[in-house]
Design a protein around this motif. Structure first.
Motif, mmCIF file in Angstrom:
data_model
loop_
_atom_site.group_PDB
_atom_site.id
_atom_site.type_symbol
_atom_site.label_atom_id
_atom_site.label_comp_id
_atom_site.label_asym_id
_atom_site.label_seq_id
_atom_site.Cartn_x
_atom_site.Cartn_y
_atom_site.Cartn_z
ATOM 1 N N ARG A 20 0.850 -1.189 0.000
ATOM 2 C CA ARG A 20 0.000 0.000 0.000
ATOM 3 C C ARG A 20 0.886 1.239 0.000
ATOM 4 N NH1 ARG A 20 -3.991 -1.693 5.038
ATOM 5 N NH2 ARG A 20 -4.947 -3.539 4.075
ATOM 6 N N TYR A 21 0.646 2.134 -0.927
ATOM 7 C CA TYR A 21 1.391 3.391 -0.960
ATOM 8 C C TYR A 21 0.657 4.382 -1.848
ATOM 9 C CZ TYR A 21 3.268 1.389 -5.325
ATOM 10 O OH TYR A 21 3.407 0.818 -6.570
ATOM 11 N N ASN A 22 1.070 5.625 -1.747
ATOM 12 C CA ASN A 22 0.434 6.680 -2.541
ATOM 13 C C ASN A 22 1.519 7.545 -3.167
ATOM 14 O OD1 ASN A 22 -1.179 8.579 -3.717
ATOM 15 N ND2 ASN A 22 -2.130 9.302 -1.832
ATOM 16 N N LYS A 173 -6.940 1.212 -1.102
ATOM 17 C CA LYS A 173 -5.648 1.386 -0.436
ATOM 18 C C LYS A 173 -4.495 1.130 -1.395
ATOM 19 C CE LYS A 173 -7.436 0.241 4.161
ATOM 20 N NZ LYS A 173 -7.468 -0.752 5.254
ATOM 21 N N LYS A 174 -4.621 0.093 -2.201
ATOM 22 C CA LYS A 174 -3.533 -0.250 -3.106
ATOM 23 C C LYS A 174 -3.440 0.699 -4.294
ATOM 24 C CE LYS A 174 -3.064 -5.047 -1.753
ATOM 25 N NZ LYS A 174 -3.156 -6.477 -2.109
ATOM 26 N N GLU A 178 -6.984 8.254 -1.079
ATOM 27 C CA GLU A 178 -7.107 8.703 0.308
ATOM 28 C C GLU A 178 -8.528 8.458 0.821
ATOM 29 O OE1 GLU A 178 -4.656 9.666 2.052
ATOM 30 O OE2 GLU A 178 -3.104 10.183 0.579
ATOM 31 N N ASP A 179 -8.648 8.364 2.164
ATOM 32 C CA ASP A 179 -9.959 8.116 2.776
ATOM 33 C C ASP A 179 -10.964 9.203 2.437
ATOM 34 O OD1 ASP A 179 -8.974 5.802 3.890
ATOM 35 O OD2 ASP A 179 -8.522 6.722 5.837
ATOM 36 N N THR A 180 -10.462 10.424 2.197
ATOM 37 C CA THR A 180 -11.352 11.560 1.909
ATOM 38 C C THR A 180 -11.728 11.661 0.431
ATOM 39 O OG1 THR A 180 -9.405 12.985 1.672
ATOM 40 C CG2 THR A 180 -10.453 12.895 3.856
ATOM 41 N N GLU A 181 -11.121 10.820 -0.401
ATOM 42 C CA GLU A 181 -11.345 10.895 -1.846
ATOM 43 C C GLU A 181 -12.391 9.869 -2.290
ATOM 44 O OE1 GLU A 181 -7.426 12.133 -4.172
ATOM 45 O OE2 GLU A 181 -7.119 10.302 -3.017
ATOM 46 N N ARG A 191 -13.764 7.599 -11.514
ATOM 47 C CA ARG A 191 -12.495 8.323 -11.504
ATOM 48 C C ARG A 191 -11.277 7.410 -11.419
ATOM 49 N NH1 ARG A 191 -13.109 13.736 -10.207
ATOM 50 N NH2 ARG A 191 -15.183 14.420 -10.862
ATOM 51 N N VAL A 192 -11.445 6.242 -10.832
ATOM 52 C CA VAL A 192 -10.286 5.359 -10.611
ATOM 53 C C VAL A 192 -10.358 4.108 -11.480
ATOM 54 C CG1 VAL A 192 -8.985 4.022 -8.898
ATOM 55 C CG2 VAL A 192 -10.020 6.217 -8.253
#
Length: 350
Positions: A20-22, A173-174, A178-181, A191-192
């Motif tokens: 998991r990373y951003n 997460k992967k 973000e939790d707010t998105e 969007r994703v």
């Protein structure tokens, strides 16, 4: 660089792929390029990657920012602060920084990158069953979500099922959401998921579909299925090679000379397809019949430069669409130009 890049592969353990990373798009591409330079099978330690900044931004299709030292420093600072989280089945977890050091020399315009020593188990001394994937496939993508989905799927390339079933929560997460998105699933899907699937289908060597799995009334999981288009590309390239060997399709080399770009990454079969599309597009224009070859070359060069400016030099499908849609209305202009070579990108109205 372009020919070399087509052969470079990225090797990672599955644990690293599933971490998991951003990272933003540029950060991901820098990490992937650095990973592709690692001696992953026999290396004992990480070597320092010394890379001309102009080379990297050329790779990602953004030459202008390579001249901006502030941008480079902010990129380095951002990467130095980024972490990844690796989880284990027994409940253990590990949080690691990607890099241990970043250095920039303005006189030589060289950036030095060194992976954290804690990345060794995930990038070094890999077993031979790790196949890796072509660097080019991710470098040409324009969304960070597309890159993450590509990696999550490609690890299943050599399985019979070629699929990934994952909970929506874990996928968020992967993918670095973000939790707010995109709290509503419809927004997350649009969007994703759709963004990534559409771009992979249009540009990469994967063809991806997905289905939503419900738990009660809510969407609980996503099942992705994919196939690899690489065999089709290989067959096309082999066919073009055979035609070139017997003296046909000599226009491919002519178009390459017209493009005059050492960083050209389009394959011969891709250039051939673009050429055929252009010829069809310019058919029935009486004014250019005496110098049709020049007109075809000028048209393709214009939209190649257009693609590099508006997207990046790897955006082949964007290039084809620009040719097909004729965004700058070149067909009309060519009707009134006796010399098609006067058509230059950025100079049409000078």
């Amino acid at each position: 660089m372009a020919e070399k890049e087509n052969k470079i592969k990225v090797f990672k353990t599955n644990k690293l792929i599933e971490a998991r990373y951003n990272l933003n798009l540029v950060e991901q591409k820098l990490i992937l390029y650095a990973a592709s330079q690692v001696n992953c099978f026999t290396g004992e330690d990480f070597t320092i990657l010394k890379m001309p900044v102009s080379e990297f931004f050329s790779i990602i299709g953004n030459d202008e920012k390579s001249k901006n030292h502030t941008y480079i420093k902010n990129l380095a600072k951002g990467l130095m602060s980024k972490q990844l989280e690796i989880n284990y089945p027994n409940g253990n977890w590990e949080i690691i920084q990607w890099l241990s050091r970043c250095k920039y020399g303005s006189e030589e315009a060289i950036i030095e990158i060194e992976f954290s020593k804690y990345m060794k188990p995930y990038l070094l001394k890999l077993e031979e069953h790790y196949k890796g994937y072509p660097l080019r496939e991710v470098m040409q993508l324009g969304s960070k979500y597309s890159i993450r989905l590509y990696e999550l799927l490609i690890q299943w390339e050599y399985t019979n099922h070629k699929s990934l079933t994952i909970t929506v929560e874990e996928l968020r997460k992967k993918m670095g959401v973000e939790d707010t998105e995109y709290k509503r699933f419809t927004n997350f899907e649009d969007r994703v998921i759709r963004t990534a699937v559409t771009e992979l289908n249009n540009i990469s060597n994967l063809f991806v579909t997905y289905e939503k799995i419900k738990l009660g009334r809510r969407i609980d999981k996503i099942k992705f299925k994919f196939s690899v288009k690489e065999n089709e590309k290989s067959i096309a390239e082999e066919e073009i090679k055979q035609l070139k060997d017997i003296g046909f399709v000599d226009y491919i080399e002519i178009i390459k000379e017209i493009f005059d770009d050492d960083e050209l990454v389009f394959t011969d079969s891709e250039i051939n397809n673009a050429y055929i599309l252009t010829v069809e597009k310019l058919d029935n224009i009486d004014a250019i019949q005496q110098n049709r070859d020049d007109a075809v070359g000028a048209y393709m060069l214009y939209y190649y430069e257009y693609t590099k400016d508006k997207a990046n030099r790897r955006a082949y499908n964007y290039f084809l669409k620009a040719i097909r849609e004729d965004y700058s209305n070149l067909r009309t202009l060519l009707k009134f130009h006796q010399d098609p070579l006067t058509l230059k990108y950025g100079k049409l109205f000078e």
